[in-house]
Design an enzyme around this catalytic site. Structure first.
Site, mmCIF file in Angstrom:
data_model
loop_
_atom_site.group_PDB
_atom_site.id
_atom_site.type_symbol
_atom_site.label_atom_id
_atom_site.label_comp_id
_atom_site.label_asym_id
_atom_site.label_seq_id
_atom_site.Cartn_x
_atom_site.Cartn_y
_atom_site.Cartn_z
ATOM 1 N N ALA A 152 0.830 -1.211 0.000
ATOM 2 C CA ALA A 152 0.000 0.000 0.000
ATOM 3 C C ALA A 152 0.865 1.262 0.000
ATOM 4 C CB ALA A 152 -0.931 -0.004 1.212
ATOM 5 N N HIS A 153 0.237 2.369 -0.390
ATOM 6 C CA HIS A 153 0.908 3.667 -0.485
ATOM 7 C C HIS A 153 0.655 4.460 0.797
ATOM 8 C CE1 HIS A 153 1.969 7.665 -2.042
ATOM 9 N NE2 HIS A 153 2.564 7.038 -3.051
ATOM 10 N N PRO A 154 1.634 5.235 1.267
ATOM 11 C CA PRO A 154 1.423 5.981 2.519
ATOM 12 C C PRO A 154 0.518 7.196 2.378
ATOM 13 C CG PRO A 154 3.583 6.478 1.624
ATOM 14 C CD PRO A 154 3.026 5.377 0.774
#
Length: 427
Positions: free
Chosen positions: A228-230
């Protein structure tokens, strides 16, 4: 050799990964890179574990194509004499020895710029040439750990994990090449050379732009999030019925397109997922909603419909699948090159394309001492001097064996000549 750097002469005193990445970039863009290997056994990558291609280690073959190779013992008077002669006409010298080694050998920047004021001298190290850690040796693993990368790589709650590729090594090599080219542009305007340096630590830090921005803005260190992306969601891997895919539905338009593709328009009005901030605040719930839907159909189905709807997406490949993808071939990122001892071998291509001065991969990695005699002759040394250097143990030359039978099917005399094998002769 073609390429925008045609005419640039580079002395490559590097080994293993970061330095060879730098000089590989320059060689692929047309520079004449002379790789200097140590006696008695050369670059450490020559002795890395299998796999091998013939008698050559695959790692060495990948990092040193397009370079000419010579062997010098820089602890001998003859080896020092040869290197000093080569440097007088060089544009660039690149080294990644341990702290203080080049100075002790008499080849530090301050020594060499007296003889060649226009020399661009590039150093790569673990932590740089200044600061409290300047005398420490560094490896990619250490750089990834100390830069913070290992703290936010991997699955949530898992052990610290490093990125699979040697991220800081490769990035440091690219940064070094960029620095050399900037210094070269300056020299073209002023005639002035300079010392360029970077480190694995800095190379790893620049890979943390997103995570550093978060930490500086919030005072909270980001944690591992898997794929996942922050900052954006959904932007991660999902498991389909028969494999994994990645979905880049990060901005609002792509989020709505994703919902259209998976047939879930009702999620657009769900207060948990209305905006990007909402989706990031409820990421576990978002992942659960999407994961259940993606598991219902094969990867090919999802990739086709997501692409039709304009959602960035792709399959999760293994390395062989990536190398055999048609886009890899279309961009000439997998190429075949002639190796002097092994014939045609495959390697990665040049990732930067030029419309007027294209670079290319024209030569396999050199066998041990393959170009020593040629380079020394071009530098002005006589046959008698070269033989004296060999007797001293200052150089190693590989002899050309032209008696090897050509591969079956070769009829063209010029092709037969090109297919003659080089075999090391250590005299």
């Amino acid at each position: 050799m073609m390429g925008p750097l045609n005419g640039m002469k580079v002395i490559d005193l590097t080994h293993v990964m970061a330095g060879p990445t730098c000089t590989l970039m320059l060689a692929d863009m047309g520079a004449d890179v002379i790789k200097v290997e140590k006696t008695p056994d050369g670059d450490d990558t020559r002795r890395m574990l299998p796999p091998k291609i013939g008698d050559e280690a695959a790692a060495y073959m990948m990092m040193n194509r397009n370079k000419r190779g010579i062997v010098l013992d820089l602890k001998t008077d003859g080896g020092k004499k040869v290197l000093r002669q080569l440097v007088t006409t060089a544009d660039v010298l690149v080294e990644n020895f341990g702290p203080g080694v080049m100075e002790r050998l008499g080849f530090g920047y301050e020594d060499l710029k007296k003889e060649n004021p226009g020399l661009i001298y590039c150093s790569l190290s673990g932590f740089g040439r200044t600061g409290p850690y300047r005398d420490r040796r560094g490896f990619d693993l250490v750089a990834q750990a100390m830069s913070g990368i290992m703290s936010f790589t991997g699955e949530p709650g898992g052990a610290p994990a490093k990125c699979g590729p040697p991220l800081s090594d490769i990035t440091a090599g690219i940064l070094a090449a960029m620095g050399i080219l900037a210094a070269y542009a300056h020299r073209l305007k002023t005639g002035e050379g300079q010392w360029v340096e970077t480190s694995l630590f800095e190379a790893a830090l620049v890979q943390t732009y997103w995570q550093s921005a978060i930490a500086l803005a919030t005072g909270i260190a980001p944690k591992a999030m898997g794929s996942a992306h922050p900052l954006n969601a959904p932007y991660q891997a999902f498991q389909a019925a028969d494999g994994w895919i990645v979905v880049g539905g990060a901005n609002q338009k792509n989020w709505l397109r994703t919902l259209d593709a998976i047939g879930a328009p009702e999620l657009a009005d769900d207060p948990r997922f209305r905006t990007g901030a909402d989706r990031m605040g409820h990421l576990p719930e978002l992942e659960a909603e999407l994961a259940e839907r993606f598991r219902g159909k094969p990867a090919a189905y999802w990739l086709e419909i997501l692409d039709e709807k304009g959602v960035p997406c792709g399959p999760v490949y293994d390395m062989l699948q990536a190398l055999n993808d048609p886009q890899t071939a279309a961009r000439k990122m997998l190429v075949e090159v002639e190796h002097s001892a092994l014939g045609p071998v495959k390697t990665l291509g040049l990732p930067v394309k030029f419309s007027s001065t294209p670079g290319d991969v024209l030569k396999g990695a050199p066998v041990f001492g393959e170009d020593t005699r040629e380079v020394l002759t071009q530098a002005g040394f006589s046959d008698e001097e070269i033989e004296a250097f060999k007797k001293e143990g200052a150089v190693v030359c590989a002899a050309i064996d032209t008696q090897v039978e050509p591969r079956q099917g070769s009829q063209d005399p010029e092709k037969i000549a090109r297919e003659a094998r080089y075999r090391p002769s250590y005299g």
